[in-house]
Each structure stands twice: as structure tokens, then as C-alpha cells.
Design a protein around this motif. Sequence first.
Motif, PDB file in Angstrom:
ATOM      1  N   TYR A 174       0.831  -1.207   0.000  1.00 30.40           N
ATOM      2  CA  TYR A 174       0.000   0.000   0.000  1.00 30.40           C
ATOM      3  C   TYR A 174       0.870   1.264   0.000  1.00 30.40           C
ATOM      4  O   TYR A 174       0.510   2.271  -0.600  1.00 30.40           O
ATOM      5  N   GLU A 214      -2.438   0.512  -9.459  1.00 32.93           N
ATOM      6  CA  GLU A 214      -3.579  -0.158  -8.836  1.00 32.93           C
ATOM      7  C   GLU A 214      -3.216  -1.537  -8.288  1.00 32.93           C
ATOM      8  O   GLU A 214      -3.791  -1.998  -7.305  1.00 32.93           O
ATOM      9  N   SER A 215      -2.246  -2.182  -8.928  1.00 30.63           N
ATOM     10  CA  SER A 215      -1.852  -3.516  -8.466  1.00 30.63           C
ATOM     11  C   SER A 215      -1.213  -3.465  -7.081  1.00 30.63           C
ATOM     12  O   SER A 215      -1.212  -4.470  -6.365  1.00 30.63           O
ATOM     13  N   ARG A 251      -2.399  -1.560  -4.699  1.00 26.25           N
ATOM     14  CA  ARG A 251      -3.541  -1.486  -3.784  1.00 26.25           C
ATOM     15  C   ARG A 251      -4.315  -2.803  -3.783  1.00 26.25           C
ATOM     16  O   ARG A 251      -5.080  -3.080  -2.856  1.00 26.25           O
ATOM     17  N   ASN A 252      -4.083  -3.588  -4.825  1.00 20.23           N
ATOM     18  CA  ASN A 252      -4.720  -4.908  -4.936  1.00 20.23           C
ATOM     19  C   ASN A 252      -3.634  -5.954  -5.207  1.00 20.23           C
ATOM     20  O   ASN A 252      -3.621  -6.595  -6.262  1.00 20.23           O
ATOM     21  N   SER A 271      -1.110  -9.177  -5.352  1.00 19.89           N
ATOM     22  CA  SER A 271      -1.303 -10.617  -5.509  1.00 19.89           C
ATOM     23  C   SER A 271      -0.050 -11.349  -5.053  1.00 19.89           C
ATOM     24  O   SER A 271       1.071 -10.856  -5.234  1.00 19.89           O
ATOM     25  N   TYR A 309     -10.051 -10.390   0.441  1.00 14.91           N
ATOM     26  CA  TYR A 309      -9.203 -11.192  -0.443  1.00 14.91           C
ATOM     27  C   TYR A 309     -10.070 -12.085  -1.317  1.00 14.91           C
ATOM     28  O   TYR A 309     -11.243 -12.317  -1.042  1.00 14.91           O
ATOM     29  N   HIS A 348      -7.384  -6.872  -1.448  1.00 13.83           N
ATOM     30  CA  HIS A 348      -7.917  -5.549  -1.793  1.00 13.83           C
ATOM     31  C   HIS A 348      -7.840  -4.687  -0.537  1.00 13.83           C
ATOM     32  O   HIS A 348      -8.513  -4.959   0.462  1.00 13.83           O
ATOM     33  N   THR A 375      -8.055  -1.058   1.501  1.00 14.57           N
ATOM     34  CA  THR A 375      -8.528   0.323   1.600  1.00 14.57           C
ATOM     35  C   THR A 375      -8.088   0.875   2.948  1.00 14.57           C
ATOM     36  O   THR A 375      -7.825   0.126   3.886  1.00 14.57           O
TER      37      THR A 375
END
Length: 385
Positions: free
Chosen positions: A175, A193-194, A196-197, A199, A243, A258, A260
Motif C-alpha cells: 500500500y 492499482e496492483s 492497492r490490490n 497478488s 481477499y 484488496h 482500503t
Amino acid sequence: MSSITEKAKNQKQVLTLNELSKRKVVEHNSLITSIAKMDKTPLKMFELAVSCINTEEPPKDNTVYLSKRDLFAFFKVSDNDKHSRFKEAVEKMQKTAYFQIKEVKEKGYEMTSIVPIPTVKWNSYNDEVLIRFNQDIMPYLIDLKNNFTQHALSDMAELNSKYSIILYRWLSMNYNQYGHYSVKGGRRADQVESYRNPSITVKELRLMTDTVNEYKIMNDFTRWILEKPLEEINAHTSFNVTYEKVKKGRSIDSIVFHITKKPVARNDFYKLEEQDPIYLQDKANKEQAEELLAGKALKSKYTKLLLDNMLLSPYEMTDTSLMAGLQAHVYPLYDELKALRGLNGVKDHLSYVRAKQEAYSKRNIAKYLKKAIEQYLPTVKRQDL
């Protein structure tokens, strides 16, 4: 020879519990992705000790000092057997706890196993505890020009699982990169974005959590490495995380998280004057106004300058109130300086602020920066006159 107490007082390293709650832990990403061969107590003790390091002025002899009172409070130990439990935790940390760090080199990769804290010293007649880091771990704690992560110590305090701590550190690492590249650029929109999300393959997650030979059944792995840790992280840290499992054939191949950020409560510094119409509206509009200010701050050239001078971290950029405070109270003063001295004048000012920055200033960086520019602007204006 001086006592531990005298040494601690001379080096001004003994911290109060209130100060500990404001501390941040800064570590190299290689350490965060390493295999922590230890249980939760040594890992939390290590994070607590790291939070006491001022990277601008690394501790002499790789040594920091804590008080037993604050250690017990941090670990919420209040029973009569706390000294025995503390001794047992220290012994376990030194005998069995180590980090296994993997770093990619030109010809392949290199593995290093490091016992992070080989020396802990205390006595029965005062409150201080001496903690000395292994010299081999120090580059991962103080040489932080690139690829490092910062997170709040207070987020760690309530995490009661080794896996929660490991997962939280890894999520923070990703993050923080999301916050960094959102402002600095250098990555495509989908790459940003990856972060913040993020893998991670199940194989990599097993390695990182040291569960290659544990929780062989996927349902057990899901429960103890994903669900239980995320319950703690969502309940006690600044993150909300969900997740999803990604299949490859019939097997679960990877996990996508994911992340936030929870809303951060404003403090008195960021409240505008009562007559400001924004703050006379309802709560929803106040939060929306703050989000707008923070959004402007993220795009501001001054934010990039603060990052370049290490006066702001990617972790702090996720604090909506902090960024709104910079935009509302600090950046207009930088505009004044820019009008008088140009953008290079602002750069010179921030270079000077960084050189003079004291450790305590990081606890309220917006207030510190505001004070610095307010003191400097009158001098510039007098010179122009």
C-alpha cells in the motif's frame, strides 16, 4: 562503569508509553518479505525496538533503550509472573528467533540468516532495558534510500498472531508503494492499482509465513493464514482488507488482496476556523471537503518535494487529514515563498528543514513544516525590502 539507567538518560533513548504509541517502524522491503523464524512475541519485540531507531541519527553501538514498564504495557502484561515471562521471551528470541533474508544478485540469489537482537540487558534494581541489534541487521533498518516501508507501531500492538503481523507488514509494503507511485509517477495506472490490490502465490505466502510444512489442507491454511489474521488486521489497524482466491486448474494458485484505508480522525491542528463554511456543514460534507484537499495535495509539486527530501513518507500520504492539513495550511505558504524566490527557493528551504529536522518533528510533520515556513517567510520578505 555507568549503570544502564545512566547510559539511557545520557543518550536520551528512554521512551514513555505515550511516545511509543506515536512511533513508526521503518524497515527495508527485503526484511519484510524475509522468512521470520520466530513466534509473535519476539517479532513484536523486534518491531518495538526498531521503532526507537532514528534513521537520521542511527543509535551508537546499534543500541536503544526501553523501559520495562512500557514493554509490559505494550504487551499488556500485568500479572505477577511478568518478569519471568519477559525473561523467557528474551531467551527464546535469542536462541531460536532469526530472519532468513533472500536477496536477488546478478548471478542468482543470496540467503542470509540473521539473529536480529543478540544482546538484551536489564537488572533487578531499575526500569531500563538495553537492546543491541546485530550489526548485520542494521543496513535493513537505517540504509533506507530505496525500497523501504514505514508503518505505525500502534497498528502492531493489538495483533496477537505471528501471521497477522507478517501479513500486515507485507500489505503495508504494497500500500505504501501505491501511495508513492500515485504521486511520483513512474508506473502505469494498472501497475499503481496492483499495489492497492496486490497478488501473491500460495507458494510465496507459505514461504513468507514459514508454513511450507504446515496447514497442508487448504481450508486450514485459509482459516489460519488468511481469515483469522485479516480479522485482526481489519479490527485493529488502519487497513480494511478483503481477499479472493485465484484458481489455476483445480488448485488455488494465488491470493489477491484488496486494501482500503480507514478514515483517520482529525486532530485540533487540522480544524479550520469556526466561521469557515466547510466546517459548518454536516459531517459527510466535512469529510468530502477533506478528501478534496487531500486529493489536491497528492497532485501538488510540493508533495513531491517533501518526498524527495524525506520529510514525508508514502505511509503518511495515506493519512487524509495530514494531506488535507498540508494543502490547507502549509502549501499556501510555499506559494508565497515561490512568488518571492521561485521554486528553487522552496527546494532550498526544504533542504535546510531536512538538515535541521529533529526526531520529534515526525510525530506531527504538518505542524512542524508550517512552523518552519512561518519562521522563514518574514526573513525573506525583510530581505526583499
